[in-house]
Design an enzyme around this catalytic site. Structure first.
Site, mmCIF file in Angstrom:
data_model
loop_
_atom_site.group_PDB
_atom_site.id
_atom_site.type_symbol
_atom_site.label_atom_id
_atom_site.label_comp_id
_atom_site.label_asym_id
_atom_site.label_seq_id
_atom_site.Cartn_x
_atom_site.Cartn_y
_atom_site.Cartn_z
ATOM 1 N N SER A 31 16.362 -55.436 -11.576
ATOM 2 C CA SER A 31 15.655 -54.156 -11.379
ATOM 3 C C SER A 31 15.124 -54.040 -9.953
ATOM 4 C CB SER A 31 14.473 -54.058 -12.352
ATOM 5 O OG SER A 31 14.929 -53.977 -13.677
ATOM 6 N N ARG A 131 26.751 -43.604 -21.978
ATOM 7 C CA ARG A 131 25.287 -43.710 -22.065
ATOM 8 C C ARG A 131 24.585 -42.383 -21.759
ATOM 9 N NH1 ARG A 131 23.309 -49.233 -19.638
ATOM 10 N NH2 ARG A 131 21.443 -48.584 -20.778
ATOM 11 N N GLN A 181 13.722 -46.307 -16.248
ATOM 12 C CA GLN A 181 14.803 -45.709 -15.461
ATOM 13 C C GLN A 181 14.557 -44.221 -15.271
ATOM 14 O OE1 GLN A 181 18.445 -46.814 -17.429
ATOM 15 N NE2 GLN A 181 18.340 -48.926 -16.715
ATOM 16 N N ASP A 328 14.760 -55.673 -22.824
ATOM 17 C CA ASP A 328 16.060 -56.316 -22.588
ATOM 18 C C ASP A 328 16.178 -57.680 -23.263
ATOM 19 O OD1 ASP A 328 16.923 -54.163 -21.126
ATOM 20 O OD2 ASP A 328 16.401 -55.033 -19.183
ATOM 21 N N LYS A 355 21.798 -49.175 -25.152
ATOM 22 C CA LYS A 355 21.902 -50.074 -23.988
ATOM 23 C C LYS A 355 23.390 -50.283 -23.669
ATOM 24 C CE LYS A 355 17.544 -50.469 -23.315
ATOM 25 N NZ LYS A 355 16.979 -49.859 -22.111
ATOM 26 N N ARG A 359 22.858 -52.652 -29.322
ATOM 27 C CA ARG A 359 22.500 -54.080 -29.437
ATOM 28 C C ARG A 359 22.075 -54.461 -30.849
ATOM 29 N NH1 ARG A 359 19.986 -54.850 -23.325
ATOM 30 N NH2 ARG A 359 22.022 -55.329 -22.429
HETATM 31 C C1 S3P Z 1 15.435 -50.925 -16.308
HETATM 32 C C2 S3P Z 1 14.809 -50.278 -17.343
HETATM 33 C C3 S3P Z 1 15.167 -50.481 -18.764
HETATM 34 C C4 S3P Z 1 15.990 -51.754 -18.944
HETATM 35 C C5 S3P Z 1 17.079 -51.877 -17.916
HETATM 36 C C6 S3P Z 1 16.486 -51.927 -16.521
HETATM 37 C C7 S3P Z 1 15.019 -50.629 -14.916
HETATM 38 O O1 S3P Z 1 15.938 -49.384 -19.213
HETATM 39 O O2 S3P Z 1 16.544 -51.791 -20.242
HETATM 40 O O3 S3P Z 1 17.844 -53.039 -18.131
HETATM 41 O O4 S3P Z 1 15.405 -51.363 -13.992
HETATM 42 O O5 S3P Z 1 14.294 -49.645 -14.735
HETATM 43 P P1 S3P Z 1 15.260 -48.048 -19.823
HETATM 44 O O6 S3P Z 1 14.542 -47.363 -18.744
HETATM 45 O O7 S3P Z 1 16.422 -47.223 -20.316
HETATM 46 O O8 S3P Z 1 14.376 -48.516 -20.926
#
Ligand code: S3P
Length: 451
Positions: A31, A131, A181, A328, A355, A359
């Site tokens: 991230s 997605r 995200q 995650d 995801k 999952r």
């Molecule tokens: C992430 C946010 C999460 C996570 C992803 C990385 C990020 O997703 O599952 O692997 O870097 O902001 P979501 O925002 O869809 O929950």
């Protein structure tokens, strides 16, 4: 970078291992690596990033930023120098940006690009093309951007403003799901808005974007679950050391709990941002013995070394409030729950269905193949753990091309009665290059075979 559209397929063959010992240094945080490239790209001047995660997902972001006109040098695989072009210095790419398997890349870049005066198209591999993207497109449209999806999914098209300029409106937005995200996509677009944008999440979720924006000199205010960003005149370049990825450490945390020797398993330099470490809280409620050593900060992120001891685990009802803080880590938590005494119940985790794979369905199919008693619900799973002897029989499971499913079953081999063949594991390279070597170095018996 290998073309994620045509990634070679491979399987893991994992023999049951007696235990794990020693030390495992996991690679940099995914991230943070994505965000570092994007923010450094629009900063004024040169940024240096060390400990960058050289995984396929982050390399897709790196290639996209280059295609948008940012000069990026990599003196080593994990050291990156970014010559930022300033907030208004990006230029349109000559082709569609291929984000491979990377949800974070496509969602955050959609936010950044929605604010630019030029057109962009974002695509990805077969998983990414399924997605949901409307969750990002909707608030960006509210800000005045022209963002189009196909039936709510990629390709994402950002249409250029007719007059060649783009000025976004500041909004006050309530996220329907606690998604970092989506929050980050809005905060990146907010850098270009005509006032202060506020995003409110229904629950805490990772806050790396906010921390990094502040480090770049942006005025960010947090009040409860709301984050506000003031559009800045410029972003300051950064010198950043990326901590080890907690989500990658998670596999070794569970490995240590299931099979560490008397000295425990040491995991140096793990990112400990409290919006990421929900798994530690969940595992401790299950009886895990994990020591946090040398807590410190690296830039704007907390970091520590972890020592994990073999621990008898008991099933629990996982508090739904911890779900976004461990989002995650559920595949590997499910594997741990299969080895715990009694029942573990996970609810409020419907996000797991969107995801890199569904999952819940992928873990359920794997559990069915390996003889783990469980029941699937719309938003989670009930798992009947087996604490004595082998929790899993040998067999073949399909990772469905999902890196975290593949690695979770590799860890399950510590409690398996026979070899596991894990299909379709090439995407482990999207988040964890060197996983096989690191796993073998602590005692796991994983081999990668061409499919
Ligand atoms: C992430 C946010 C999460 C996570 C992803 C990385 C990020 O997703 O599952 O692997 O870097 O902001 P979501 O925002 O869809 O929950």
């Amino acid at each position: 970078m290998t073309n994620p559209q045509v990634a070679a397929t491979a399987d893991f063959l994992v023999e049951p291992a007696a235990g794990v010992a020693g030390s495992a240094s996991v690679p940099g945080d995914k991230s943070i690596s994505h965000r570092a490239l994007m923010l450094a790209g629009i900063a004024d001047g040169a940024s240096e990033v060390t400990g960058f995660l050289a995984s396929e997902d982050c390399l897709a972001t790196l290639a996209a930023m280059r295609a948008l006109g940012v000069r990026i040098d990599r003196p080593t695989a994990t050291d990156v120098r970014v010559q930022g072009v300033g907030l208004r210095g990006l230029r349109g790419a000559s082709h569609a940006l291929d984000m491979g398997n990377a949800g974070t890349a496509i969602r955050l870049l959609t936010g950044l690009l929605a604010a630019q005066p030029f057109a962009s198209t974002l695509v990805g591999d077969a998983s990414l093309m399924r997605r949901p993207m409307e969750r990002v497109a909707r608030p960006l449209r509210e800000m005045g951007a022209d963002v189009r999806t196909r039936d709510g999914r990629p390709p994402v098209e950002i249409v250029a403003a007719v007059d060649g300029t783009r000025r976004l409106r500041a909004i006050d937005y309530e996220l329907p799901v606690p998604s970092a995200q989506v929050k980050s996509a809005i905060l990146l677009a907010a850098l270009y808005a005509d006032g202060v944008t506020r995003v409110t999440s229904p629950a805490p979720c990772r806050d790396h974007t906010e921390r990094m924006l502040e480090a770049c000199g942006v005025r960010v205010e947090t009040a409860g679950l709301s984050t506000s960003v003031h559009p800045p005149p410029r972003l300051a370049p950064q010198r950043l050391t990326v901590p080890g990825d907690f989500s990658s450490a998670a596999f070794f945390i569970v490995a240590g709990l299931l099979g560490a020797g008397p000295e425990g398993l040491l995991l140096p330099n793990v990112g400990m941002n409290p919006t990421r470490t929900g798994l530690l809280d969940i595992l401790r409620r299950m009886g895990a013995h994990i020591e946090i050593l040398n807590p410190r900060t690296s830039g704007s992120e907390p970091v520590a070394d972890l020592r994990v001891f073999a621990s008898p685990l008991s099933g629990i009802d996982v508090p739904p409030a911890l779900v976004p803080l461990a989002i995650d880590e559920f595949p590997v938590l499910f594997a741990a729950a299969a080895c715990a005494r009694g029942r573990t119940t996970v609810s409020g985790a419907e996000e797991l269905r969107v995801k890199e794979s569904d999952r819940i369905a992928a873990m359920s199919a794997g559990f069915a193949a390996l003889g783990v008693e469980h029941e699937v619900t719309a938003d989670g799973m009930r798992i009947e753990g087996r604490a004595e002897g082998a929790a899993f029989r040998g067999g073949t499971i399909d990772s469905r091309g999902d890196h975290r499913i593949a690695m979770s079953f590799a860890i399950a081999s510590l409690r398996a009665s026979g070899p596991l063949r894990i299909r379709d594991v090439a995407n482990v390279a999207t988040s964890f290059p060197g996983f096989v070597e690191l796993a073998c170095s602590v005692g796991l018996r994983v081999r990668e075979l061409p499919a």
